[in-house]
Design a protein around this motif. Sequence first.
Motif, PDB file in Angstrom:
ATOM      1  N   MET A  36      45.596  52.047  40.178  1.00  0.00           N
ATOM      2  CA  MET A  36      45.296  51.918  41.607  1.00  0.00           C
ATOM      3  C   MET A  36      44.495  50.657  41.878  1.00  0.00           C
ATOM      4  SD  MET A  36      44.446  55.851  42.763  1.00  0.00           S
ATOM      5  CE  MET A  36      43.204  56.231  41.523  1.00  0.00           C
ATOM      6  N   GLY A  37      44.508  50.267  43.149  1.00  0.00           N
ATOM      7  CA  GLY A  37      43.789  49.063  43.542  1.00  0.00           C
ATOM      8  C   GLY A  37      43.130  49.220  44.895  1.00  0.00           C
ATOM      9  N   LEU A  38      42.993  48.102  45.607  1.00  0.00           N
ATOM     10  CA  LEU A  38      42.262  48.091  46.865  1.00  0.00           C
ATOM     11  C   LEU A  38      42.898  48.992  47.918  1.00  0.00           C
ATOM     12  CD1 LEU A  38      39.918  46.954  48.503  1.00  0.00           C
ATOM     13  CD2 LEU A  38      41.383  45.011  49.115  1.00  0.00           C
ATOM     14  N   ASP A  39      44.227  49.042  47.969  1.00  0.00           N
ATOM     15  CA  ASP A  39      44.891  49.876  48.982  1.00  0.00           C
ATOM     16  C   ASP A  39      44.515  51.348  48.817  1.00  0.00           C
ATOM     17  OD1 ASP A  39      46.096  47.673  50.062  1.00  0.00           O
ATOM     18  OD2 ASP A  39      48.013  47.952  49.022  1.00  0.00           O
ATOM     19  N   GLU A  40      44.505  51.806  47.564  1.00  0.00           N
ATOM     20  CA  GLU A  40      44.145  53.204  47.314  1.00  0.00           C
ATOM     21  C   GLU A  40      42.668  53.466  47.623  1.00  0.00           C
ATOM     22  OE1 GLU A  40      47.831  52.392  45.036  1.00  0.00           O
ATOM     23  OE2 GLU A  40      45.917  51.351  45.283  1.00  0.00           O
ATOM     24  N   LEU A  69      32.881  51.156  39.298  1.00  0.00           N
ATOM     25  CA  LEU A  69      34.076  51.525  38.531  1.00  0.00           C
ATOM     26  C   LEU A  69      34.989  50.321  38.318  1.00  0.00           C
ATOM     27  CD1 LEU A  69      36.107  53.592  37.305  1.00  0.00           C
ATOM     28  CD2 LEU A  69      36.926  53.988  39.649  1.00  0.00           C
ATOM     29  N   TYR A  70      35.276  49.588  39.410  1.00  0.00           N
ATOM     30  CA  TYR A  70      36.225  48.482  39.307  1.00  0.00           C
ATOM     31  C   TYR A  70      35.602  47.216  38.728  1.00  0.00           C
ATOM     32  CZ  TYR A  70      40.156  50.882  41.362  1.00  0.00           C
ATOM     33  OH  TYR A  70      41.203  51.753  41.558  1.00  0.00           O
ATOM     34  N   LEU A  74      36.482  48.864  34.779  1.00  0.00           N
ATOM     35  CA  LEU A  74      37.882  48.418  34.735  1.00  0.00           C
ATOM     36  C   LEU A  74      38.011  46.906  34.638  1.00  0.00           C
ATOM     37  CD1 LEU A  74      39.478  50.828  37.371  1.00  0.00           C
ATOM     38  CD2 LEU A  74      39.375  51.082  34.888  1.00  0.00           C
ATOM     39  N   GLY A  75      36.905  46.185  34.814  1.00  0.00           N
ATOM     40  CA  GLY A  75      36.958  44.729  34.708  1.00  0.00           C
ATOM     41  C   GLY A  75      37.825  44.081  35.768  1.00  0.00           C
ATOM     42  N   ARG A  76      37.776  44.617  36.985  1.00  0.00           N
ATOM     43  CA  ARG A  76      38.559  44.051  38.093  1.00  0.00           C
ATOM     44  C   ARG A  76      37.615  43.736  39.260  1.00  0.00           C
ATOM     45  NH1 ARG A  76      43.293  48.324  38.974  1.00  0.00           N
ATOM     46  NH2 ARG A  76      43.885  46.820  40.591  1.00  0.00           N
ATOM     47  N   PRO A  77      36.786  42.715  39.095  1.00  0.00           N
ATOM     48  CA  PRO A  77      35.779  42.402  40.122  1.00  0.00           C
ATOM     49  C   PRO A  77      36.376  42.015  41.459  1.00  0.00           C
ATOM     50  CG  PRO A  77      35.942  40.633  38.494  1.00  0.00           C
ATOM     51  CD  PRO A  77      36.733  41.783  37.951  1.00  0.00           C
ATOM     52  N   GLU A  78      37.616  41.505  41.464  1.00  0.00           N
ATOM     53  CA  GLU A  78      38.229  41.113  42.733  1.00  0.00           C
ATOM     54  C   GLU A  78      38.434  42.316  43.651  1.00  0.00           C
ATOM     55  OE1 GLU A  78      41.541  42.418  40.102  1.00  0.00           O
ATOM     56  OE2 GLU A  78      39.749  41.195  39.851  1.00  0.00           O
ATOM     57  N   VAL A  79      38.672  43.493  43.060  1.00  0.00           N
ATOM     58  CA  VAL A  79      38.802  44.716  43.859  1.00  0.00           C
ATOM     59  C   VAL A  79      37.429  45.145  44.374  1.00  0.00           C
ATOM     60  CG1 VAL A  79      39.457  47.162  43.836  1.00  0.00           C
ATOM     61  CG2 VAL A  79      40.846  45.476  42.612  1.00  0.00           C
TER      62      VAL A  79
END
Length: 280
Positions: A36-40, A69-70, A74-79
């Motif tokens: 999942m990402g920003l939309d979710e 969490l992100y 999850l290592g997704r700082p852009e989210v």
Amino acid sequence: MAEDLKLRRYKPATCDNYLRCARAFVAYHRKPPQQMGLDEVRAFLLYLAEQRKIAEATQHQYVAALKFLYATTLGRPEVAVAIPWPKVPQKLPPVLSGTEVEALLNAIGSVKHRTIVLTAYGAGLRIDEVCSLRVEDIDSKRNLIHVRNGKHGRDRYVMLSAPVLTALRIHWRAERPAGPELFPGRMQGSVISHEAVRSALREAARRCKLHKRVTPHVLRHSFATHLLELGTDIRVIQALLGHRSIRTTVRYVRVSQAHVGRTRSPAEVLGTQEAKKKLG
């Protein structure tokens, strides 16, 4: 995520809260967060706001948990960066009068609960701080209480007033705690639960027919407001409360009606020598 929180030395209550929020997010979409990402995230937050109708402060907790969490797990700082913080309204905190605090204390039957409530009010402690006090934290020679691992993991010292010290001694003689915990729980090595204190406060408020919302944090707000009304400098109040920013403490200035009432209007000095000297 649990390991990441522990590695960063988050307090247990914060860890539990973040994990609860993350689990709710996963349960809502029924798929792992890696997929999942920003939309979710946005869909989940809209659900909380529009259908669950959670308060802004509660939404703030969910946002903080999902950002962690992100960004970290999850290592997704852009989210994480794209998740918007909710605007939380700055409401005036409720405050009890001195008479109401006294009535509340008199309505608590348990010596242990009454001592906890008096200590929380008399030293401006958070509920976690007062419940976690240890015997060694009470310095009767210097009239100080050592608050360990407060918010943001910082220690501080607060005043130990004579009424609080007397109550603590009465509690000690009645309870005789076997371990280092000043207010032990039912299990060995544990401390009294937050809910037990909250429940005692609710019951006391019912007994003395207080119609205001009464919680441990209301006692803390009342402590700060009463100090201000007694003329205590706001920087001292900041240190006692353990606030990192003076802006947090300034909220109590808006609460204190007595403080406002004592403030002179510049209209009072117009046409006087004081006005010419100080106002030009």
